[in-house]
Design a protein around this motif. Structure first.
Motif, PDB file in Angstrom:
ATOM      1  N   VAL A 162       0.824  -1.206   0.000  1.00 31.47           N
ATOM      2  CA  VAL A 162       0.000   0.000   0.000  1.00 31.47           C
ATOM      3  C   VAL A 162       0.862   1.261   0.000  1.00 31.47           C
ATOM      4  CG1 VAL A 162      -1.694   1.347   1.325  1.00 31.47           C
ATOM      5  CG2 VAL A 162      -1.881  -1.138   1.225  1.00 31.47           C
ATOM      6  N   HIS A 163       0.477   2.222  -0.829  1.00 32.73           N
ATOM      7  CA  HIS A 163       0.979   3.594  -0.714  1.00 32.73           C
ATOM      8  C   HIS A 163      -0.126   4.379  -0.011  1.00 32.73           C
ATOM      9  CE1 HIS A 163       1.551   7.792  -2.260  1.00 32.73           C
ATOM     10  NE2 HIS A 163       2.776   7.514  -1.869  1.00 32.73           N
ATOM     11  N   LEU A 164       0.154   4.811   1.209  1.00 35.86           N
ATOM     12  CA  LEU A 164      -0.897   5.385   2.053  1.00 35.86           C
ATOM     13  C   LEU A 164      -1.542   6.623   1.442  1.00 35.86           C
ATOM     14  CD1 LEU A 164       0.674   4.993   5.615  1.00 35.86           C
ATOM     15  CD2 LEU A 164      -1.189   3.668   4.604  1.00 35.86           C
ATOM     16  N   GLY A 165      -0.778   7.401   0.699  1.00 34.28           N
ATOM     17  CA  GLY A 165      -1.305   8.657   0.185  1.00 34.28           C
ATOM     18  C   GLY A 165      -2.242   8.522  -0.989  1.00 34.28           C
ATOM     19  N   SER A 166      -2.314   7.328  -1.590  1.00 34.27           N
ATOM     20  CA  SER A 166      -3.137   7.201  -2.797  1.00 34.27           C
ATOM     21  C   SER A 166      -4.046   5.975  -2.778  1.00 34.27           C
ATOM     22  CB  SER A 166      -2.241   7.149  -4.042  1.00 34.27           C
ATOM     23  OG  SER A 166      -1.303   6.092  -3.956  1.00 34.27           O
ATOM     24  N   TRP A 167      -4.123   5.274  -1.652  1.00 32.23           N
ATOM     25  CA  TRP A 167      -5.047   4.139  -1.595  1.00 32.23           C
ATOM     26  C   TRP A 167      -6.484   4.626  -1.783  1.00 32.23           C
ATOM     27  CZ3 TRP A 167      -8.756   2.630   2.268  1.00 32.23           C
ATOM     28  CH2 TRP A 167      -9.302   1.360   2.058  1.00 32.23           C
ATOM     29  N   LYS A 168      -6.834   5.614  -1.019  1.00 37.08           N
ATOM     30  CA  LYS A 168      -8.162   6.215  -1.166  1.00 37.08           C
ATOM     31  C   LYS A 168      -8.051   7.682  -0.796  1.00 37.08           C
ATOM     32  CE  LYS A 168     -11.813   3.791  -0.163  1.00 37.08           C
ATOM     33  NZ  LYS A 168     -12.931   3.094   0.554  1.00 37.08           N
ATOM     34  N   ARG A 169      -8.728   8.532  -1.567  1.00 40.37           N
ATOM     35  CA  ARG A 169      -8.692   9.971  -1.306  1.00 40.37           C
ATOM     36  C   ARG A 169     -10.100  10.514  -1.095  1.00 40.37           C
ATOM     37  NH1 ARG A 169      -3.909  13.412  -3.772  1.00 40.37           N
ATOM     38  NH2 ARG A 169      -2.177  12.030  -3.262  1.00 40.37           N
ATOM     39  N   SER A 170     -10.154  11.752  -0.642  1.00 38.89           N
ATOM     40  CA  SER A 170     -11.439  12.380  -0.366  1.00 38.89           C
ATOM     41  C   SER A 170     -11.738  13.391  -1.463  1.00 38.89           C
ATOM     42  CB  SER A 170     -11.397  13.076   1.005  1.00 38.89           C
ATOM     43  OG  SER A 170     -12.618  13.720   1.274  1.00 38.89           O
ATOM     44  N   PRO A 171     -12.495  13.002  -2.501  1.00 41.43           N
ATOM     45  CA  PRO A 171     -12.734  13.909  -3.627  1.00 41.43           C
ATOM     46  C   PRO A 171     -13.507  15.159  -3.244  1.00 41.43           C
ATOM     47  CG  PRO A 171     -14.126  11.952  -3.778  1.00 41.43           C
ATOM     48  CD  PRO A 171     -13.149  11.706  -2.682  1.00 41.43           C
ATOM     49  N   GLU A 172     -14.367  15.039  -2.225  1.00 40.03           N
ATOM     50  CA  GLU A 172     -15.159  16.207  -1.818  1.00 40.03           C
ATOM     51  C   GLU A 172     -14.329  17.226  -1.048  1.00 40.03           C
ATOM     52  OE1 GLU A 172     -15.679  12.855   1.156  1.00 40.03           O
ATOM     53  OE2 GLU A 172     -15.799  13.110  -1.029  1.00 40.03           O
ATOM     54  N   GLU A 173     -13.077  16.857  -0.707  1.00 39.03           N
ATOM     55  CA  GLU A 173     -12.197  17.789   0.007  1.00 39.03           C
ATOM     56  C   GLU A 173     -10.909  18.011  -0.775  1.00 39.03           C
ATOM     57  OE1 GLU A 173     -11.910  17.249   4.357  1.00 39.03           O
ATOM     58  OE2 GLU A 173     -13.241  15.534   4.080  1.00 39.03           O
ATOM     59  N   GLY A 174     -11.071  18.309  -2.048  1.00 37.75           N
ATOM     60  CA  GLY A 174      -9.915  18.650  -2.868  1.00 37.75           C
ATOM     61  C   GLY A 174      -8.996  17.493  -3.171  1.00 37.75           C
ATOM     62  N   ASN A 175      -9.541  16.284  -3.169  1.00 43.03           N
ATOM     63  CA  ASN A 175      -8.756  15.095  -3.501  1.00 43.03           C
ATOM     64  C   ASN A 175      -7.623  14.856  -2.501  1.00 43.03           C
ATOM     65  OD1 ASN A 175      -8.261  12.819  -5.197  1.00 43.03           O
ATOM     66  ND2 ASN A 175      -6.545  13.906  -6.146  1.00 43.03           N
ATOM     67  N   ARG A 176      -7.841  15.229  -1.249  1.00 41.75           N
ATOM     68  CA  ARG A 176      -6.773  15.051  -0.257  1.00 41.75           C
ATOM     69  C   ARG A 176      -6.650  13.577   0.130  1.00 41.75           C
ATOM     70  NH1 ARG A 176      -8.395  13.656   4.665  1.00 41.75           N
ATOM     71  NH2 ARG A 176     -10.509  14.163   5.386  1.00 41.75           N
ATOM     72  N   SER A 177      -5.454  13.216   0.568  1.00 36.87           N
ATOM     73  CA  SER A 177      -5.225  11.866   1.072  1.00 36.87           C
ATOM     74  C   SER A 177      -5.942  11.679   2.406  1.00 36.87           C
ATOM     75  CB  SER A 177      -3.729  11.622   1.265  1.00 36.87           C
ATOM     76  OG  SER A 177      -3.027  11.761   0.050  1.00 36.87           O
ATOM     77  N   LEU A 178      -6.272  10.448   2.719  1.00 38.55           N
ATOM     78  CA  LEU A 178      -6.849  10.150   4.013  1.00 38.55           C
ATOM     79  C   LEU A 178      -5.767  10.240   5.091  1.00 38.55           C
ATOM     80  CD1 LEU A 178      -9.184   7.088   3.300  1.00 38.55           C
ATOM     81  CD2 LEU A 178      -9.690   9.528   3.128  1.00 38.55           C
ATOM     82  N   SER A 179      -6.169  10.576   6.290  1.00 37.07           N
ATOM     83  CA  SER A 179      -5.249  10.632   7.421  1.00 37.07           C
ATOM     84  C   SER A 179      -4.995   9.221   7.938  1.00 37.07           C
ATOM     85  CB  SER A 179      -5.837  11.490   8.538  1.00 37.07           C
ATOM     86  OG  SER A 179      -6.968  10.837   9.124  1.00 37.07           O
ATOM     87  N   TYR A 180      -4.006   9.093   8.814  1.00 38.01           N
ATOM     88  CA  TYR A 180      -3.747   7.798   9.439  1.00 38.01           C
ATOM     89  C   TYR A 180      -5.001   7.267  10.124  1.00 38.01           C
ATOM     90  CZ  TYR A 180       1.315   8.765   8.941  1.00 38.01           C
ATOM     91  OH  TYR A 180       2.570   9.031   8.469  1.00 38.01           O
ATOM     92  N   ARG A 181      -5.711   8.126  10.829  1.00 41.08           N
ATOM     93  CA  ARG A 181      -6.890   7.674  11.572  1.00 41.08           C
ATOM     94  C   ARG A 181      -8.051   7.345  10.640  1.00 41.08           C
ATOM     95  NH1 ARG A 181      -6.753   7.705  17.053  1.00 41.08           N
ATOM     96  NH2 ARG A 181      -4.827   8.571  17.929  1.00 41.08           N
ATOM     97  N   GLU A 182      -8.189   8.090   9.559  1.00 43.82           N
ATOM     98  CA  GLU A 182      -9.213   7.748   8.571  1.00 43.82           C
ATOM     99  C   GLU A 182      -8.886   6.411   7.909  1.00 43.82           C
ATOM    100  OE1 GLU A 182     -10.834  12.088   7.027  1.00 43.82           O
ATOM    101  OE2 GLU A 182      -8.858  11.400   6.376  1.00 43.82           O
ATOM    102  N   LEU A 183      -7.609   6.211   7.610  1.00 42.17           N
ATOM    103  CA  LEU A 183      -7.201   4.925   7.051  1.00 42.17           C
ATOM    104  C   LEU A 183      -7.478   3.793   8.036  1.00 42.17           C
ATOM    105  CD1 LEU A 183      -3.838   6.083   5.469  1.00 42.17           C
ATOM    106  CD2 LEU A 183      -5.714   5.014   4.196  1.00 42.17           C
ATOM    107  N   ALA A 184      -7.253   4.050   9.327  1.00 39.76           N
ATOM    108  CA  ALA A 184      -7.498   3.025  10.348  1.00 39.76           C
ATOM    109  C   ALA A 184      -8.964   2.612  10.390  1.00 39.76           C
ATOM    110  CB  ALA A 184      -7.052   3.528  11.721  1.00 39.76           C
ATOM    111  N   ASP A 185      -9.854   3.518  10.012  1.00 45.01           N
ATOM    112  CA  ASP A 185     -11.283   3.219  10.024  1.00 45.01           C
ATOM    113  C   ASP A 185     -11.683   2.310   8.858  1.00 45.01           C
ATOM    114  OD1 ASP A 185     -11.692   4.747  12.281  1.00 45.01           O
ATOM    115  OD2 ASP A 185     -12.233   6.563  11.152  1.00 45.01           O
ATOM    116  N   GLU A 186     -10.867   2.269   7.795  1.00 46.14           N
ATOM    117  CA  GLU A 186     -11.260   1.536   6.591  1.00 46.14           C
ATOM    118  C   GLU A 186     -10.288   0.448   6.164  1.00 46.14           C
ATOM    119  OE1 GLU A 186     -12.915   3.654   3.233  1.00 46.14           O
ATOM    120  OE2 GLU A 186     -12.839   5.543   4.349  1.00 46.14           O
TER     121      GLU A 186
END
Length: 650
Positions: free
Chosen positions: A172-196
């Motif tokens: 996994v590349h943490l910065g591009s596994w999943k992003r938040s398109p509704e927030e400017g395509n930002r990467s998920l945070s560590y804690r957001e990643l932990a949720d999914e």
């Protein structure tokens, strides 16, 4: 102790630097100078402590060629004169000092004036535990204490130490596994990643996750392989505790975490390790040994004791403080050979006139020896692409001491073969069978990594020939063959659902594809393969042992079919694997087997739930006393188009 830039009142609110405060003992210094101090992170860097009843921060930095070292930061408005550090009397080259009344969250750097022609520079902390988010470059004072809740996982890990276990790794590349398109395509945070992410990896059935380097790196496009902050998880995604929470979440889901580690080179960025005290401190001074032509970066001086202690301390740090379950070591081949990517005259032979980098080899051996002594329940894994002997063999036998090695030859040959039109595969049978000749020379992990789906190489699905149905059938065949082949497994994110676009670190994976049948079929197949790999001992128990493999037939080039047995350590559990690399269905295909019995299909890559044509063997196959493939008995089965079948002996 002496007071600098202060009043004599210790309780004064004025901030000053105090000398004479040290975390080092004479024994620490002796270990450091001999290259044997492997917990330097407890001594060097910035540490929040209490001295004489006052809380503050103790700083220590190695800069032996400095004329002057001082602290600059938010606490003194980046003033280079107010907070000097003091050189130790013992000649170790360590500068240290205590600043009361500063702590968590303060930004800082070391201002260094060198003996070398008065060279001046501001440097981040080589042992900094947190850095500013790039492009900012300061280190941040941080306490990384954390209340871990993964005791059960660590106890189970210890209990299984030394046992052969299935390793199926999701890279996994943490910065591009999943992003938040509704927030400017930002990467998920560590804690957001932990949720999914842990739940997703668990659903797919992988045993481990491997992160591309999380250590702080200034250039995002380097994917983490150009590191400046070796002791800090990237602040792009949160704090150290946030990253610990992510690892803990994986452990609570029963999944191990492997970290990419890069001791092979580092970038030239001015705030990093390069030319640290006005001299080539961490890097080798001679560019023929200290400059990497491929990556335009610097190579560590592996012969310098203090540098060796830095690197091995860094490896131990991630296992100690972050509970990592393994380290995958990047670019080992570039460390082993002095002439790596160099032309004649661009490298220096070793003392015996050879091309081996003896200092790097010694460092690697000491790294592996130390890791396994301290953490016998983790694994080190080498990305090593040459025929260097003994990469995953014990140091006491002359090996490098890694637990596993990436099987790069298998990857190259297999992808080349699979990209060939099935019409012509009959002429390349040796390409798909050759890997077994050397499959047990090392403890191999089979990688289909990020490197294979970037830079114009195409995603895996578009390496496959044929129409859409054939492309997906070929990909399912590839995965089935991969999981049956001896060795542990690694797959890059997106490959599990047949991503149709090359990986781009600036974009999320194309999750919308998972709604389509062909893509869902690949995911379903992978879940079943992971399940079988973890539960069928014949598929993993003797992955590194010739007793776990037996050819049934590798010579049917006309039909592009191979067949073999996988066996467990008792010899009682056997799985027959038959691969058909053409789009032709073979009914009543005869397979020789060694003994009388009944065989039941436990996996077929052509099943309907995988979006195949459902050419299954719904009934068990009973042996006949007909010699075939040099075996006394044989069975007949339906061999699906572009498919692989697993049969288990009952």
């Amino acid at each position: 102790m002496s007071l600098e830039n202060s009043s004599d009142a210790y309780t004064s609110t004025e901030i000053y630097t105090i000398s004479g405060v040290s975390l080092f003992t004479d024994f620490d210094i002796s270990l450091f100078r001999s290259g044997k101090h492997f917990k330097l992170y407890e001594k060097l860097g910035a540490h929040i402590i209490t001295h004489n009843g006052v809380q503050g921060t103790y700083f220590a930095v190695w800069a032996p060629n400095a004329e002057r070292v001082s602290l600059v930061g938010t606490f003194n408005f980046w003033n280079r004169t107010t907070h000097p550090l003091y050189p130790r009397w013992d000649g170790s080259g360590i500068w240290e000092g205590f600043v009361p009344n500063i702590g968590q969250g303060e930004l800082y750097k070391y201002f260094i004036r060198s003996h070398n022609q008065g060279y001046e520079v501001e440097k981040g902390d080589p042992f900094g535990l947190l850095w500013e988010t790039p492009p900012n470059t300061a280190s941040i004072i941080w306490d990384i204490n954390y209340q871990w809740n993964d005791t059960e996982w660590l106890q189970q890990r210890r209990a299984k130490a030394g046992q052969v276990q299935p390793y199926s790794v999701y890279e996994v590349h943490l910065g591009s596994w999943k992003r938040s398109p509704e927030e400017g395509n930002r990467s998920l945070s560590y804690r957001e990643l932990a949720d999914e992410l842990p739940a997703y990896v668990k659903e797919l059935g992988f045993t481990h996750v491997e992160f591309l380097p999380v250590m702080e790196h200034p250039f995002y496009g380097s994917w983490g392989y150009q590191i400046t902050g070796y002791f800090a998880p990237s602040s792009r995604y949160g704090t150290p505790q946030d990253f610990m929470h992510l690892i803990e979440s994986f452990h609570q889901a029963g999944i191990g975490v492997i970290l990419d580690w890069v001791p092979s080179h580092f970038p030239e960025d001015q705030h990093g390790l390069a030319y640290f005290d006005g001299t080539n401190l961490y890097e080798h001074a001679d560019p023929r040994k200290g400059w990497h032509p491929d990556w335009k970066s610097l190579i560590f001086n592996y012969g310098r004791n203090e540098v060796r202690a830095f690197l091995i301390s860094n490896a131990i740090f991630w296992l100690d403080k972050y509970h990592a379950d393994g380290l995958r070591v990047d670019a080992v081949a570039s460390m082993l050979y002095l002439d790596y990517s160099r032309n004649h005259g661009e490298w220096i032979p070793n003392q015996y006139g050879g091309r081996e980098n003896l200092e790097a080899i010694s460092l690697i051996q000491e790294f592996n020896t130390t890791v396994y002594q301290e953490y016998p329940d983790v694994h080190t894994i080498a990305e090593e692409s040459t025929a260097y002997a003994g990469v995953s063999r014990p140091v006491y036998t002359g090996g490098l001491g890694f637990g596993m090695k990436w099987m790069m030859g298998w990857m190259h040959d297999t992808l080349k073969y699979m990209s060939t039109d099935p019409l012509y595969r009959r002429y390349h049978q040796g390409q798909i069978t050759f890997s077994i000749i050397y499959a047990f020379h090392e403890n191999f992990m089979l990688p289909l990594s990020h490197d294979e789906v970037v830079h114009g190489k195409n995603p895996l699905i578009y390496k496959m020939p044929g129409d859409e149905w054939q492309k997906f059938a070929n990909l399912r065949l590839l995965y089935g063959y991969m999981f049956a082949h001896p060795g542990m497994k690694l797959l890059f994110m997106g490959d599990e659902f047949a991503q149709t676009r090359e990986w781009n670190h600036d974009r999320s994976l194309d999750w919308h594809l998972t709604q389509y049948d062909f893509h869902k079929g690949v995911m379903n197949e992978l879940k079943q393969l992971n399940h079988l790999f973890k539960t069928e001992k014949a598929l993993y128990e003797l992955s590194f042992d010739t007793n776990g493999f037996e050819w049934l037939d590798y010579g049917d080039a006309d039909n592009s079919v191979i067949s073999f047995l996988r066996k467990d350590s008792s010899g009682k559990e056997k799985i027959a694997v038959i691969c058909n690399f053409t789009p032709q269905t073979h009914k009543s295909y005869r397979i020789g087997v060694p003994e009388k019995g009944t065989w039941v299909e436990i996996f077929n890559s052509d099943a309907r739930e995988y979006a195949g044509s459902d050419s299954l063997n719904r009934h068990s196959a009973t042996t006949e006393l007909i010699m075939h493939h040099g075996k006394p008995f044989s069975i007949t089965i339906t061999l699906p188009p572009l498919g692989v079948v697993f049969l288990k002996e009952q």
